[in-house]
Design a protein around this motif. Sequence first.
Motif, short mmCIF file in Angstrom:
data_model
loop_
_atom_site.label_atom_id
_atom_site.label_comp_id
_atom_site.label_asym_id
_atom_site.label_seq_id
_atom_site.Cartn_x
_atom_site.Cartn_y
_atom_site.Cartn_z
N ILE A 237 8.46 -13.89 4.26
CA ILE A 237 7.94 -12.71 3.55
C ILE A 237 6.49 -12.98 3.18
CG2 ILE A 237 8.20 -11.24 1.52
CD1 ILE A 237 11.16 -11.93 1.50
N PRO A 238 5.57 -12.12 3.60
CA PRO A 238 4.15 -12.43 3.45
C PRO A 238 3.66 -12.34 2.00
CG PRO A 238 4.43 -10.20 4.29
CD PRO A 238 5.79 -10.82 4.28
N ILE A 239 2.54 -13.04 1.77
CA ILE A 239 1.81 -12.89 0.51
C ILE A 239 1.08 -11.55 0.55
CG2 ILE A 239 0.00 -13.84 -0.94
CD1 ILE A 239 2.52 -15.54 -0.85
N SER A 240 1.04 -10.87 -0.58
CA SER A 240 0.45 -9.54 -0.64
C SER A 240 -0.94 -9.56 -1.28
CB SER A 240 1.35 -8.60 -1.46
OG SER A 240 0.72 -7.37 -1.71
N PRO A 241 -1.82 -8.65 -0.88
CA PRO A 241 -3.09 -8.50 -1.61
C PRO A 241 -2.87 -8.12 -3.08
CG PRO A 241 -3.17 -7.33 0.49
CD PRO A 241 -1.75 -7.77 0.30
N PHE A 242 -1.69 -7.58 -3.40
CA PHE A 242 -1.35 -7.21 -4.76
C PHE A 242 -0.50 -8.28 -5.45
CE2 PHE A 242 -1.54 -2.85 -2.74
CZ PHE A 242 -2.75 -2.50 -3.32
N GLU A 243 -0.64 -9.52 -5.03
CA GLU A 243 0.23 -10.59 -5.52
C GLU A 243 0.21 -10.72 -7.04
OE1 GLU A 243 3.03 -13.62 -4.21
OE2 GLU A 243 2.09 -11.88 -3.28
N THR A 244 -0.96 -10.65 -7.65
CA THR A 244 -1.03 -10.80 -9.11
C THR A 244 -0.31 -9.65 -9.81
OG1 THR A 244 -3.12 -12.00 -8.98
CG2 THR A 244 -2.57 -10.99 -11.09
N ILE A 245 -0.51 -8.44 -9.33
CA ILE A 245 0.19 -7.30 -9.92
C ILE A 245 1.70 -7.49 -9.79
CG2 ILE A 245 0.66 -4.82 -9.68
CD1 ILE A 245 -2.28 -4.44 -8.99
N PHE A 246 2.15 -7.91 -8.62
CA PHE A 246 3.58 -8.12 -8.42
C PHE A 246 4.11 -9.22 -9.33
CE2 PHE A 246 3.14 -6.48 -3.78
CZ PHE A 246 3.18 -5.19 -4.24
N ALA A 262 6.70 -1.83 -1.97
CA ALA A 262 6.01 -2.07 -3.23
C ALA A 262 4.52 -1.81 -3.09
CB ALA A 262 6.26 -3.51 -3.69
N GLU A 263 3.92 -2.25 -1.99
CA GLU A 263 2.50 -1.99 -1.76
C GLU A 263 2.22 -0.50 -1.65
OE1 GLU A 263 1.26 -6.14 0.57
OE2 GLU A 263 1.54 -4.28 1.71
N GLU A 264 3.11 0.24 -1.02
CA GLU A 264 2.91 1.68 -0.87
C GLU A 264 2.97 2.37 -2.23
OE1 GLU A 264 1.93 5.22 0.60
OE2 GLU A 264 1.80 3.28 1.61
N ARG A 265 3.83 1.89 -3.12
CA ARG A 265 3.89 2.47 -4.46
C ARG A 265 2.54 2.32 -5.16
NH1 ARG A 265 9.17 3.12 -7.11
NH2 ARG A 265 10.79 2.92 -5.52
N LEU A 266 1.91 1.18 -4.98
CA LEU A 266 0.60 0.97 -5.59
C LEU A 266 -0.47 1.81 -4.90
CD1 LEU A 266 0.59 -2.87 -6.30
CD2 LEU A 266 1.05 -1.00 -7.88
N GLU A 267 -0.39 1.92 -3.59
CA GLU A 267 -1.40 2.70 -2.87
C GLU A 267 -1.35 4.18 -3.24
OE1 GLU A 267 -3.87 1.72 -1.37
OE2 GLU A 267 -3.47 -0.28 -0.62
N THR A 268 -0.18 4.68 -3.60
CA THR A 268 -0.10 6.09 -4.02
C THR A 268 -0.83 6.32 -5.34
OG1 THR A 268 2.03 5.75 -5.16
CG2 THR A 268 2.11 6.45 -2.85
N ILE A 269 -1.17 5.23 -6.03
CA ILE A 269 -1.98 5.33 -7.25
C ILE A 269 -3.44 5.01 -6.93
CG2 ILE A 269 -2.36 4.35 -9.55
CD1 ILE A 269 0.70 3.73 -9.57
N PHE A 270 -3.68 3.92 -6.23
CA PHE A 270 -5.05 3.48 -5.98
C PHE A 270 -5.81 4.43 -5.05
CE2 PHE A 270 -3.71 -0.88 -7.31
CZ PHE A 270 -4.66 -1.05 -8.30
N LYS A 271 -5.17 4.95 -4.01
CA LYS A 271 -5.90 5.79 -3.06
C LYS A 271 -6.44 7.06 -3.69
CE LYS A 271 -3.85 4.11 1.26
NZ LYS A 271 -2.94 4.44 2.40
N PRO A 272 -5.62 7.85 -4.42
CA PRO A 272 -6.19 9.04 -5.05
C PRO A 272 -7.19 8.71 -6.15
CG PRO A 272 -3.88 8.80 -5.62
CD PRO A 272 -4.15 7.81 -4.54
#
Length: 280
Positions: A237-246, A262-272
């Motif tokens: 399972i890869p390390i994520s760019p959002f590792e600290t948040i996770f 989990a990354e997509e949940r964050l992107e739905t906040i960060f992108k907009p």
Amino acid sequence: MKENLTPDAATHTVYLCQLGPIVSCGACCGLYNVADPDPRALEAMLRRRTRWFADAPRTVAGIDAFKARVESIEPQTRPLPDFHHCPYLGMIEDTGRRVGCLLHPLATGNHGLDWRGLSYYGGMACRTYFCPSVRHLPARWLTVVRQSMDHWYLHGLIVTERKLLTAFFEELENRIGRPVNESDFSEGNVTSLLFSTFAALKLNWPFRRNGSPGVCNYFFEDGQYLRSAVGRIVDGIPISPFETIFQELDSSFSSTGDVDEAEERLETIFKPLTRVLKNG
């Protein structure tokens, strides 16, 4: 309930404790370190205490008897056993309803007398302690938190999450190529709503590891109850760019698909957020 400092007062850049009719924080008093931290259960508990305290004689014996009554009826099991939960937390009911200290001299029925010396940490700690977020986070981030919170429950959950807030704002500022500022998050606009959505991830994060203390956060800087590294049930399972948040959300993943979700949940906040702040 702390004295109502204004931003830039004394050495504290941004005041975060008692902000308005329905926004306040009781996290340093162990507010969420209870068996059932559901918002409705917590508010019912605080309102019951407030009713009981109204009938308590304002004497040492009367206040001690109130404490004994609270502790006799409420479960004393704590997600974080060594993090004190104060039985004198209740509801401030004036122009609104928010969590606060029943022993404070401004609390109803105390007639200006300060009974906080009877609390576990004592009156001096109650008057002077401010969480690490106040001492260490930039004023611009804390102002965003102030402006984006519309209820005491979520405010108290997020405001002490220093590492989580740091990871969030560093990611956002890297994406927009500049520091955020107060005008970016005016009260009630889409950016404040998106920040509230991020803060609310603490409530029902689906990837929270087994054995996590749940929403409760131990933020004192004494080395107890350090957050575990992100759990990975299987290899690969890869390390994520959002590792600290996770990590700060107490995450554990059983598959690469979990990480992607989990990354997509964050992107739905960060992108907009990024789109609005770049185009605004």
